[in-house]
Enzyme design. Structure first.
Site, PDB file in Angstrom:
ATOM      1  N   GLU A 196       0.795  -1.231   0.000  1.00 41.84           N
ATOM      2  CA  GLU A 196       0.000   0.000   0.000  1.00 41.84           C
ATOM      3  C   GLU A 196       0.828   1.284   0.000  1.00 41.84           C
ATOM      4  OE1 GLU A 196      -2.970  -0.138   3.078  1.00 41.84           O
ATOM      5  OE2 GLU A 196      -4.022  -1.824   2.158  1.00 41.84           O
TER       6      GLU A 196
ATOM      7  N   GLU B 251      -5.938  -8.157   0.065  1.00 37.62           N
ATOM      8  CA  GLU B 251      -6.594  -7.847   1.334  1.00 37.62           C
ATOM      9  C   GLU B 251      -8.060  -7.528   1.080  1.00 37.62           C
ATOM     10  OE1 GLU B 251      -4.824  -4.865   3.780  1.00 37.62           O
ATOM     11  OE2 GLU B 251      -2.768  -5.599   3.494  1.00 37.62           O
TER      12      GLU B 251
END
Length: 533
Positions: free
Chosen positions: A218, A333
């Site tokens: 991320e 995720e």
């Protein structure tokens, strides 16, 4: 004749391993992207909160003195508050107990085939003097790699936190500024960490259980966050990181190179076609994939109706399907969470899991939605290469916990089990919740209380491999290492940078690729029948 046929059949079964592992993590250059075949998908769980602390997932861990007198933002603050000696003592206990072999048995019982293991750079390169981080994670990682191998799961290693922080979030290790791009030293240390991690996890003794390495998690770029890094800083990191992994990986005989995964930096996944078509970027890469994270829990999502949540996921089908034609798309995720329980972890102090579950499952409709939300996500994400649930545990927020979601029957034991029809071309109402495939009788019963996940029956789950029991592979109390790894520069030159006094838990010479004991007895009986008949 029938008896001979039966014996032959039984004997053949001896060589059929009941593995759920993905058939291949390798995409041949110009070939069909890995994970494109129906039923052959990444189906996994993240081991989040293990090697990088996330306070919102484990409030009780921070309720004890002297931590309860401060606000613990992240692992940096945790270790700064306690000091290195006390931090090591507490974290070693956490590493030893938070993830156990029983967790891997549950993964196997639910037909998962992958674990994603997030780790910070400080596990792989010596912290600077001003950094409070501690080492000692590697013996516990080694144990997890062996458990993965024994229970037929592949491993995706994820460098979840970079020096200076790639996103300024707690899960990078240090909440605050996005400082990765601030100096070249951060880039150099990140490369060192990637080299060390790659060398360690691709050692021969792990039998190739690590199938993929994610360069980082991320990253925030300017297009997503005004305080983020320039895209070309991230691109430079990806290009250098790719080469470092390729320079330092060990490919065991008969296996392929590891898949190298990059995160989409919260940009449209189809934009990444450009990255892999540009000669100065990823045109010449081989065996790569894109990781995208999908949560419908932020930015007012808690105000949505159940159907609006389902439709939000349906709307992603077209982009995932199209991108998967060019490169593997893994949803690395996601969760069942539709709001952010305990993000301010202190707000959950004194609460119980029973209270949280009863608030969520106040009606049959609420439980049904949780199962529907699981099903629509697994359907849509398997239009790509598959999915990995975030995360394995959460003390209070059941929808963010794989183990608790399994215990509540929100997740099926067999991920291919479907209750409702799915229409991949529909951008809304893609899951026909009004017409269950087998009728209402196929809908499971949902506990209206917090069912302890330890109630999941794993008594029949056995190891894939026979292990030499003369070595105590479970015991980590004698492991005193602060980590062993090597540092390698981009040219492949190796130098030792950390202590090498950790104890190997097992090796390929001590692990024989045969069935567990019960299957071995079964095979001997079959062979005997074949011989006498």
């Amino acid at each position: 004749m029938i008896n001979r046929f039966l014996a032959t059949f039984l004997f053949t079964l001896l060589y059929i391993s009941p593995s759920f592992a993905l058939k291949s993590w390798y995409t041949e250059p110009g070939g069909t992207p890995a994970g494109s075949v129906d039923g052959d998908k990444v189906r996994g769980v993240n081991l989040g909160g293990w090697f990088i602390l996330e306070n919102w997932m484990m409030p009780s861990f921070l309720e004890v003195e002297p931590l309860n007198e401060s606000y613990i933002n992240d692992e940096w603050t945790y270790t700064s508050t306690l000091g290195k000696e006390e931090s090591l003592s507490r974290l070693e206990n956490h590493w030893d107990t938070y993830i156990t072999e029983d967790d891997f048995k549950r993964f196997a019982n639910y037909s998962l085939n992958t674990v994603r293991i997030p780790m910070g750079y400080w596990s792989w390169t010596n912290p600077e003097e001003y950094e409070p981080y501690i080492q000692g994670q590697l013996p516990y990682l080694e144990r997890a790699l062996n458990w993965s191998s024994w229970y037929g799961l592949d491993v995706l290693m994820d460098l979840h936190g970079l020096p200076g922080s790639q996103n300024g979030q707690d899960h990078s290790g240090h909440k605050g500024d996005i400082g990765f791009q601030a100096n070249h030293t951060n880039m150099e240390r990140a490369m060192e960490a990637l080299a060390n991690m790659t060398q360690f996890v691709t050692q021969e003794k792990f039998d190739g259980v690590v199938k993929a390495i994610e360069l980082t998690n991320e990253p925030h770029i300017l297009e997503y966050n005004p305080n983020g890094m320039d895209f070309y800083v991230l691109a430079e990191f990806y290009v250098k990181g790719y080469q470092v992994v390729r320079n330092n990986e060990h490919i065991i005989s008969g296996a392929n190179e590891v898949m190298i995964i990059i995160h989409d930096a919260f940009q449209p996944i189809l934009n990444w076609k450009y990255f892999w078509s540009e000669p100065s970027l990823g045109l010449n890469w081989t065996n790569y994939a894109l990781d995208t994270h999908t949560y419908d829990a932020f930015n007012g999502a808690d105000q949505k109706t159940y159907q609006e949540h389902l439709d939000t996921i349906c709307a992603q089908s077209a982009a995932i399907s199209e991108a998967q034609q060019s490169f593997p798309v893994i949803v690395g995720e996601f969760s069942l969470g539709t709001n952010t329980f305990c993000v301010d972890y202190q707000s959950c102090w004194g609460m119980t899991l029973d209270q949280m579950i009863s608030n969520i499952t106040s009606s049959t409709e609420a439980n049904l939605f949780m199962r529907q939300f699981w099903e629509v996500q697994s359907d849509v994400y398997e239009l790509g290469a598959g999915w990995i649930f975030w995360s394995v545990h959460h003390e209070l927020a059941g929808p963010w916990s794989w183990t608790q979601s399994a215990a509540q029957n929100w997740l099926p034991e067999d991920p291919s089990e479907k209750i409702w029809p799915f229409y991949s071309n529909a951008s809304s109402y893609c899951l026909d919740t009004y017409n269950p495939i087998a009728g209402d009788q196929n809908i499971p019963a949902f506990p209206n209380y917090a069912n302890p996940y330890t109630n999941i029956d794993i008594s029949q789950v056995t190891r894939k491999y026979f292990v030499n029991q003369t070595q105590n592979v479970e015991n980590t109390t004698d492991v005193t290492s602060t980590g062993d790894a090597t540092s390698t520069n981009t040219s492949g030159t190796t130098k030792t940078t950390q202590n090498s006094n950790s104890t190997s838990t097992t090796s390929s010479s001590q692990r024989t690729s045969i069935f567990d004991f019960s299957f071995g007895i079964f095979g001997l009986i079959s062979l005997y029948l074949f011989t006498i008949l």
